[in-house]
Write a protein that holds these residues in place. Sequence first.
Motif, PDB file in Angstrom:
ATOM      1  N   GLY A 109      34.731   0.373 -64.274  1.00  0.00           N
ATOM      2  CA  GLY A 109      35.621  -0.247 -63.301  1.00  0.00           C
ATOM      3  C   GLY A 109      37.100   0.107 -63.393  1.00  0.00           C
ATOM      4  O   GLY A 109      37.922  -0.470 -62.683  1.00  0.00           O
ATOM      5  N   GLY A 110      37.435   1.076 -64.249  1.00  0.00           N
ATOM      6  CA  GLY A 110      38.851   1.408 -64.477  1.00  0.00           C
ATOM      7  C   GLY A 110      39.642   1.735 -63.218  1.00  0.00           C
ATOM      8  O   GLY A 110      40.788   1.313 -63.074  1.00  0.00           O
ATOM      9  N   VAL A 159      31.484  -5.214 -65.478  1.00  0.00           N
ATOM     10  CA  VAL A 159      32.591  -5.135 -64.510  1.00  0.00           C
ATOM     11  C   VAL A 159      32.780  -6.489 -63.810  1.00  0.00           C
ATOM     12  O   VAL A 159      33.912  -6.949 -63.608  1.00  0.00           O
ATOM     13  CB  VAL A 159      32.364  -4.002 -63.483  1.00  0.00           C
ATOM     14  N   GLU A 160      31.644  -7.134 -63.493  1.00  0.00           N
ATOM     15  CA  GLU A 160      31.731  -8.453 -62.856  1.00  0.00           C
ATOM     16  C   GLU A 160      32.484  -9.431 -63.763  1.00  0.00           C
ATOM     17  O   GLU A 160      33.394 -10.148 -63.320  1.00  0.00           O
ATOM     18  CB  GLU A 160      30.305  -8.958 -62.598  1.00  0.00           C
ATOM     19  N   ASP A 161      32.119  -9.425 -65.046  1.00  0.00           N
ATOM     20  CA  ASP A 161      32.784 -10.324 -66.004  1.00  0.00           C
ATOM     21  C   ASP A 161      34.266  -9.960 -66.162  1.00  0.00           C
ATOM     22  O   ASP A 161      35.127 -10.835 -66.289  1.00  0.00           O
ATOM     23  CB  ASP A 161      32.107 -10.238 -67.383  1.00  0.00           C
ATOM     24  N   VAL A 191      29.065  -4.499 -56.830  1.00  0.00           N
ATOM     25  CA  VAL A 191      27.647  -4.807 -56.657  1.00  0.00           C
ATOM     26  C   VAL A 191      26.831  -3.859 -57.519  1.00  0.00           C
ATOM     27  O   VAL A 191      27.215  -2.704 -57.722  1.00  0.00           O
ATOM     28  CB  VAL A 191      27.154  -4.684 -55.195  1.00  0.00           C
ATOM     29  N   ARG A 192      25.715  -4.380 -58.028  1.00  0.00           N
ATOM     30  CA  ARG A 192      24.759  -3.494 -58.665  1.00  0.00           C
ATOM     31  C   ARG A 192      23.929  -2.905 -57.546  1.00  0.00           C
ATOM     32  O   ARG A 192      23.243  -3.635 -56.803  1.00  0.00           O
ATOM     33  CB  ARG A 192      23.862  -4.253 -59.644  1.00  0.00           C
ATOM     34  N   ALA A 193      23.998  -1.595 -57.381  1.00  0.00           N
ATOM     35  CA  ALA A 193      23.289  -0.973 -56.266  1.00  0.00           C
ATOM     36  C   ALA A 193      23.074   0.507 -56.523  1.00  0.00           C
ATOM     37  O   ALA A 193      23.874   1.150 -57.211  1.00  0.00           O
ATOM     38  CB  ALA A 193      24.089  -1.140 -54.971  1.00  0.00           C
TER      39      ALA A 193
END
Length: 239
Positions: A39-40, A67-69, A108-110
Motif C-alpha cells: 500500500g505504499g 493494508v486494510e489495518d 479490496v481483496r480482488a
Amino acid sequence: SDHNLDYPVSPDDVDWNTHYPAFAGSRKPEFADVGCGFGGLLIALAPLYPNTLMLGLEIRVQVSQYVEDRIAALRATSSAQSPPQSSPTNSKPASTDIPGGYQNVSIVRANAMKFLPNYFSKHSLSALFFLFPDPHFKLRKHKARIISPTLLAEYAYVLRPGGIVYTITDVEDLAEWMKAHLSAFPLFESVDVETLRAEGKGLILDAVWNSTEEGKKVERKKGEKWLACFRRIELPREP
Ligand code: SAM
C-alpha cells in the motif's frame, strides 16, 4: 483461486460509503493501484490528493488485510491527533469540505485481472497504476502478465480519455513487454515524464518511483527501474 471471494456484480453494487464513509457516497474512486502490495503508493498519495478517492486491489489475503489495518490505523491516529480541517486555526476555508486523514484511501481483496470492470465504471478512472507487477518470466506464463492485449481493452474502458497508466518495473524484459503492448494498443499513447511533470503530475511520478515497498527494495539493492507512462486517448489511433 477466486472461489471464496465475493465480487460485486457491477460498480453500482459496490458500497463506496463503507470504503470512504467521510465522503458519504458522494464520490467514486479515481485512482486504482493494481496489485498494490503493502500500500505504499496509496499511503503516499492520499494526503497529496485529499479530494481524490483511491482504491488498491490486492489478491493476497494477508497482504490486503495488512493494508486494510494500516489504513484503519492511519485514519484513527490522524483523527485523534488533529481534526485538521475543522481546526479554528486553519485559515483555508476551502479545505473544510475535504475530510483528509486518509479518508480517501481504501483497498479490496480482488483478482484485478478478472474483475476490474466490476469495481470501476466506464471512464471513471484518471490514473491506473501497475507498479512492479509480478514478472512471470517463463514464456508459457506470459498470459498471466497483468499487461496483456486482452486486458488492455478493459484498462481503456475504465480509464477516462486523458487518464494515465503508470508502469514501473525492475525487470527489463517486462518493461519492454509492457511498453510494446501499450504502445501498440490503439487507445493508448506513450507520454514522457517531462510532459506529465509540466501537467502537474510530478508528485505522482515521484510517488511511483519512490514510495512502494517493492520500489524501496529495488532501491536498497541498487537495482535499475524502468518507468513508462501512457495516456488513454479519446479516439483510436490509425493503425
Ligand atoms: N505494487 C506493489 C509495490 O510496488 O510494492 C506490489 C508489487 S508485488 C511484486 C506484486 C503484487 O501484485 C503482489 O502483492 C501480488 O499479490 C499482486 N497481484 C498479482 N496478481 C494480482 C491480481 N491478478 N490481482 C491483484 N493483485 C495481484
